[in-house]
Structures are given as C-alpha cells and as structure tokens.
Design a protein around this motif. Structure first.
Motif, PDB file in Angstrom:
ATOM      1  N   LEU A  33       0.858  -1.180   0.000  1.00  0.00           N
ATOM      2  CA  LEU A  33       0.000   0.000   0.000  1.00  0.00           C
ATOM      3  C   LEU A  33       0.901   1.239   0.000  1.00  0.00           C
ATOM      4  O   LEU A  33       1.345   1.699   1.043  1.00  0.00           O
ATOM      5  N   LYS A  34       1.150   1.751  -1.191  1.00  0.00           N
ATOM      6  CA  LYS A  34       2.162   2.784  -1.373  1.00  0.00           C
ATOM      7  C   LYS A  34       1.939   4.034  -0.515  1.00  0.00           C
ATOM      8  O   LYS A  34       2.881   4.644  -0.026  1.00  0.00           O
ATOM      9  N   PHE A  35       0.661   4.385  -0.356  1.00  0.00           N
ATOM     10  CA  PHE A  35       0.424   5.677   0.276  1.00  0.00           C
ATOM     11  C   PHE A  35       0.822   5.701   1.758  1.00  0.00           C
ATOM     12  O   PHE A  35       0.985   6.754   2.331  1.00  0.00           O
ATOM     13  N   LEU A  36       1.003   4.498   2.342  1.00  0.00           N
ATOM     14  CA  LEU A  36       1.409   4.444   3.745  1.00  0.00           C
ATOM     15  C   LEU A  36       2.742   5.147   3.979  1.00  0.00           C
ATOM     16  O   LEU A  36       3.008   5.644   5.052  1.00  0.00           O
ATOM     17  N   LYS A  37       3.575   5.195   2.935  1.00  0.00           N
ATOM     18  CA  LYS A  37       4.904   5.766   3.135  1.00  0.00           C
ATOM     19  C   LYS A  37       4.843   7.272   3.362  1.00  0.00           C
ATOM     20  O   LYS A  37       5.802   7.871   3.821  1.00  0.00           O
ATOM     21  N   TYR A  38       3.698   7.884   3.042  1.00  0.00           N
ATOM     22  CA  TYR A  38       3.581   9.328   3.275  1.00  0.00           C
ATOM     23  C   TYR A  38       3.161   9.656   4.706  1.00  0.00           C
ATOM     24  O   TYR A  38       3.087  10.827   5.074  1.00  0.00           O
ATOM     25  N   ILE A  39       2.839   8.626   5.496  1.00  0.00           N
ATOM     26  CA  ILE A  39       2.375   8.885   6.858  1.00  0.00           C
ATOM     27  C   ILE A  39       3.348   9.764   7.657  1.00  0.00           C
ATOM     28  O   ILE A  39       2.926  10.756   8.245  1.00  0.00           O
ATOM     29  N   PRO A  40       4.662   9.437   7.669  1.00  0.00           N
ATOM     30  CA  PRO A  40       5.545  10.270   8.509  1.00  0.00           C
ATOM     31  C   PRO A  40       5.507  11.760   8.155  1.00  0.00           C
ATOM     32  O   PRO A  40       5.210  12.580   9.027  1.00  0.00           O
ATOM     33  N   ILE A  41       5.743  12.106   6.895  1.00  0.00           N
ATOM     34  CA  ILE A  41       5.808  13.545   6.588  1.00  0.00           C
ATOM     35  C   ILE A  41       4.437  14.201   6.745  1.00  0.00           C
ATOM     36  O   ILE A  41       4.356  15.366   7.136  1.00  0.00           O
ATOM     37  N   ALA A  42       3.358  13.445   6.479  1.00  0.00           N
ATOM     38  CA  ALA A  42       2.027  14.034   6.658  1.00  0.00           C
ATOM     39  C   ALA A  42       1.785  14.349   8.139  1.00  0.00           C
ATOM     40  O   ALA A  42       1.232  15.390   8.483  1.00  0.00           O
TER      41      ALA A  42
ATOM     42  N   LEU B 179      11.172  17.476   8.686  1.00  0.00           N
ATOM     43  CA  LEU B 179      10.500  17.710   7.403  1.00  0.00           C
ATOM     44  C   LEU B 179      11.527  18.056   6.338  1.00  0.00           C
ATOM     45  O   LEU B 179      11.523  17.490   5.245  1.00  0.00           O
ATOM     46  N   VAL B 180      12.419  18.988   6.674  1.00  0.00           N
ATOM     47  CA  VAL B 180      13.438  19.411   5.705  1.00  0.00           C
ATOM     48  C   VAL B 180      14.306  18.221   5.299  1.00  0.00           C
ATOM     49  O   VAL B 180      14.654  18.049   4.131  1.00  0.00           O
ATOM     50  N   LEU B 181      14.619  17.361   6.267  1.00  0.00           N
ATOM     51  CA  LEU B 181      15.476  16.212   5.962  1.00  0.00           C
ATOM     52  C   LEU B 181      14.742  15.126   5.180  1.00  0.00           C
ATOM     53  O   LEU B 181      15.361  14.348   4.469  1.00  0.00           O
ATOM     54  N   SER B 182      13.414  15.059   5.320  1.00  0.00           N
ATOM     55  CA  SER B 182      12.678  13.940   4.710  1.00  0.00           C
ATOM     56  C   SER B 182      12.113  14.228   3.332  1.00  0.00           C
ATOM     57  O   SER B 182      11.917  13.314   2.535  1.00  0.00           O
ATOM     58  N   VAL B 183      11.801  15.485   3.059  1.00  0.00           N
ATOM     59  CA  VAL B 183      11.113  15.808   1.807  1.00  0.00           C
ATOM     60  C   VAL B 183      12.065  15.718   0.627  1.00  0.00           C
ATOM     61  O   VAL B 183      13.111  16.352   0.617  1.00  0.00           O
ATOM     62  N   ARG B 184      11.719  14.883  -0.342  1.00  0.00           N
ATOM     63  CA  ARG B 184      12.606  14.711  -1.491  1.00  0.00           C
ATOM     64  C   ARG B 184      11.925  15.060  -2.803  1.00  0.00           C
ATOM     65  O   ARG B 184      12.450  15.782  -3.615  1.00  0.00           O
ATOM     66  N   THR B 185      10.704  14.507  -3.010  1.00  0.00           N
ATOM     67  CA  THR B 185      10.066  14.660  -4.314  1.00  0.00           C
ATOM     68  C   THR B 185       9.000  15.754  -4.286  1.00  0.00           C
ATOM     69  O   THR B 185       8.660  16.271  -3.229  1.00  0.00           O
ATOM     70  N   LYS B 186       8.493  16.066  -5.488  1.00  0.00           N
ATOM     71  CA  LYS B 186       7.412  17.059  -5.575  1.00  0.00           C
ATOM     72  C   LYS B 186       6.152  16.550  -4.890  1.00  0.00           C
ATOM     73  O   LYS B 186       5.411  17.314  -4.282  1.00  0.00           O
ATOM     74  N   VAL B 187       5.913  15.237  -4.991  1.00  0.00           N
ATOM     75  CA  VAL B 187       4.734  14.677  -4.319  1.00  0.00           C
ATOM     76  C   VAL B 187       4.875  14.847  -2.807  1.00  0.00           C
ATOM     77  O   VAL B 187       3.902  15.173  -2.111  1.00  0.00           O
ATOM     78  N   ASP B 188       6.100  14.660  -2.298  1.00  0.00           N
ATOM     79  CA  ASP B 188       6.336  14.884  -0.862  1.00  0.00           C
ATOM     80  C   ASP B 188       5.900  16.293  -0.465  1.00  0.00           C
ATOM     81  O   ASP B 188       5.216  16.491   0.547  1.00  0.00           O
TER      82      ASP B 188
END
Lengths: 100, 230
Positions: A33-42, B179-188
């Motif tokens: 489930l790819k979208f799970l990887k966005y959990i941390p930054i979200a 956040l600064v360290l983790s964000v890489r792509t435009k989707v991020d």
C-alpha cells in the motif's frame, strides 16, 4: 484505590491500545500500500503548521511562532542539523517574544 | 532467517541510538520539566506516575488542564483516547517495516511510540529494521521524559516562566528539521502542504482529530498524485 491513580491507569490503557494493536496485528505485506509511506511527513506537517499559524483553535494569523518557524526552517535547510535547528528556533522565539 | 539482526545490538548500535535520541531527549526533558512544574500544585508526585504510565506529552498537558478545571474522570479518559488515537497511524506504519516480529519486543516497542520517537524511528528503520535500536531509542526518550517530570516537581520554582512558556516549541522545531530532511520529491511537498493546511483549517476539532484527518487525506492524495505523475 486513589481516584487519581485509577484515572492515570485508565489513561495509560486507552493510550497503549492504539499504540500496540496495529503493531501486533498488521504485517509487512501492507507495504504494497504505497500511500502508507507518506504517513511520517504528513504527520510532521500536520503537527507543525497549526502550531505556527493558529493563535487560537480557529484564528489563522501570522504570529511570533510563524517567524521563529521560518528561522528554524532556514537553519534546517542550511545546516541539516537537528540540534542546531532546535536551538536556533527556540532562541528566535525567545528573542521575538521578549525583545521585540 | 538471520536471527542475529534481531537479537543482538551491534557495537555501533547503542552509540547510534544515543546520537539519534539526543535531540528528542533534550526536547522531552525540558518539556516534562514544564509539565512537572505545572502539575506539582494539582496532582503532586502523581505527575511522575502519569509520565511513567501514559508517556504522551500533549494528552498529559490536556489531562492536567482538565483536572484543574475539575472535569470528570470519564471525560478526561475519553479525551486522552481521542488525542492519542493518532498513534494508530504510526503503529501501522512501523508494523509494515518489521519483517520478523518478536511479540514481547513489539509490545515493549509499541509502548514507546510517540510523535517524536516515531519521527526518528521511521526514518532509520526504513533502511534497517532493528527492534533493539528501536527499544533503545524509545527507552532513552522515555527516561528523559520521566526524569524531567521529577526535576520539574523538585525544582519548579527556580525556573522562570518566560522560559517554561517557550519550551514546547522545541518539538515543533524538531519536526521542522525532520520535514526538511525527509522531503525529497514534488509529491512529498504536495503531501506536506495538503496535510499542513488541512490540519490548520481543522484546528477547531478536538485535539488530535485534525492530525488524523489531515494525515489520511494527504496520504491518500499523495498516492493519487504519485500515480498521475508517473
């Protein structure tokens, strides 16, 4: 038992359950489930933005924390160092509140 | 599979976890000193019990405030549950990183899931899932949280309020650097903006719910965007 001890035990229980159940119940197969990887930054973003922008629960306004947050952002960008960023952000906030 | 990875801490392991835990330990210690100072008057040494058993900053401050306002116990417990429900998302994410799970270790590790330990652990374990590293990280943060509360109760009256007031901001700056360290792509970047704005606009909801809704929405849209941009 003391009322306060009972209260704390109940708080501990309802806090622990959401922490432990998924860990024991879910498996790595969910990784697909790819979208799970966005959990941390979200989660980081949804913790940071309200703290920088809300002066009460529904008033959005530029305030002391907004400026201190921008300072922290720039320092984080330049240094890529967590501790330096934390110190810079706190100093900025202290300075803005007490000296400006 | 190789049990070694899961049952032994490599020589570098402890040093690595101390280094990684240090920024959180500083933040936790200072904030839980603040908690101890504020709690002292109302619940005294029970504040330490709360830090030791609940170990969840935001909810502890909220519970304290509710105790000050003489809220009823069931309402405080319900609020605590709602505020801490977001850990479901973190626990689910972490569960996907471990290939092999020792239930006892996982139960212990889970107790230490907080916004901050999750932030560090999720970055590190993505590359190398190591339950011992995770336990060590969580324990160090836990120890500094509990000992900070003790110090706050003992020495609270010495610390100026102007300093106590700004300490919680330490964690916000921690998240900004992550956040600064983790964000890489435009989707991020899109995920960050969507989550941040949604959580801010939903700030009027009971605490914690804005985070859950914003995170789910941003993750979902992130997944959609990722498909589109491919």
């Amino acid at each position: 038992m003391d009322e306060i001890v009972l209260l704390i035990l109940c708080m501990a229980l309802v806090t622990y359950i959401p922490r432990v159940l998924p860990m024991l119940a879910l498996s790595e197969k969910l990784q697909s489930l790819k979208f799970l990887k966005y959990i941390p930054i979200a989660i980081f973003a949804s913790l940071v933005f309200p703290d920088l922008l809300l002066v009460d629960t529904q008033t959005i306004a530029v305030n002391e924390k907004t400026f201190a947050g921008v300072v922290a952002l720039i320092v984080a960008w330049k240094t890529r160092n967590i501790l330096i960023t934390m110190v810079a952000g706190l100093l900025a906030l202290y300075a803005i509140i007490n000296w400006l | 599979m190789d049990d070694k990875n899961y049952s032994t801490v490599q020589r570098g392991g402890i040093k690595e976890c101390v280094t990684d835990a240090f920024p959180i330990m500083v933040g936790y210690f200072s904030i839980s000193v603040a908690f101890g100072v504020l709690a002292h008057e109302y619940i005294g040494w029970y504040a330490v019990l709360m830090s030791a058993l609940v170990f969840a900053g935001a909810s502890q401050f909220i519970a304290l405030q509710m105790i000050m306002q003489k809220s009823t116990a069931p309402l405080i417990v319900l609020t605590t549950f709602l505020v801490n429900l977001r850990h479901i998302l973190m626990s689910s994410y972490l569960a996907t990183l471990y290939r092999k799970k020792n239930p006892l270790k996982m139960a212990l590790v889970s107790f230490g899931i907080t916004d901050e330990t999750f932030a560090i652990a999720s970055r590190k374990l993505k590359e190398k899932p190591d339950a011992n590293y995770h336990l060590c990280l969580n324990f160090l943060c836990y120890a500094s949280w509990v000992s900070g509360t003790v110090v706050g109760i003992l020495f609270g009256n010495i610390i100026p309020l102007s300093i106590i007031d700004i300490l919680p901001f330490a964690l916000t700056t921690l998240f900004i650097s992550l956040l600064v360290l983790s964000v890489r792509t435009k989707v991020d970047i899109a995920v960050v903006v969507i989550a941040g704005i949604t959580a801010t606009l939903l700030g009027f909801l009971p605490k914690g719910w804005n985070i859950i809704i914003a995170t789910l929405l941003a993750c979902f849209l992130g997944g959609v965007l990722e498909k589109w941009t491919k």
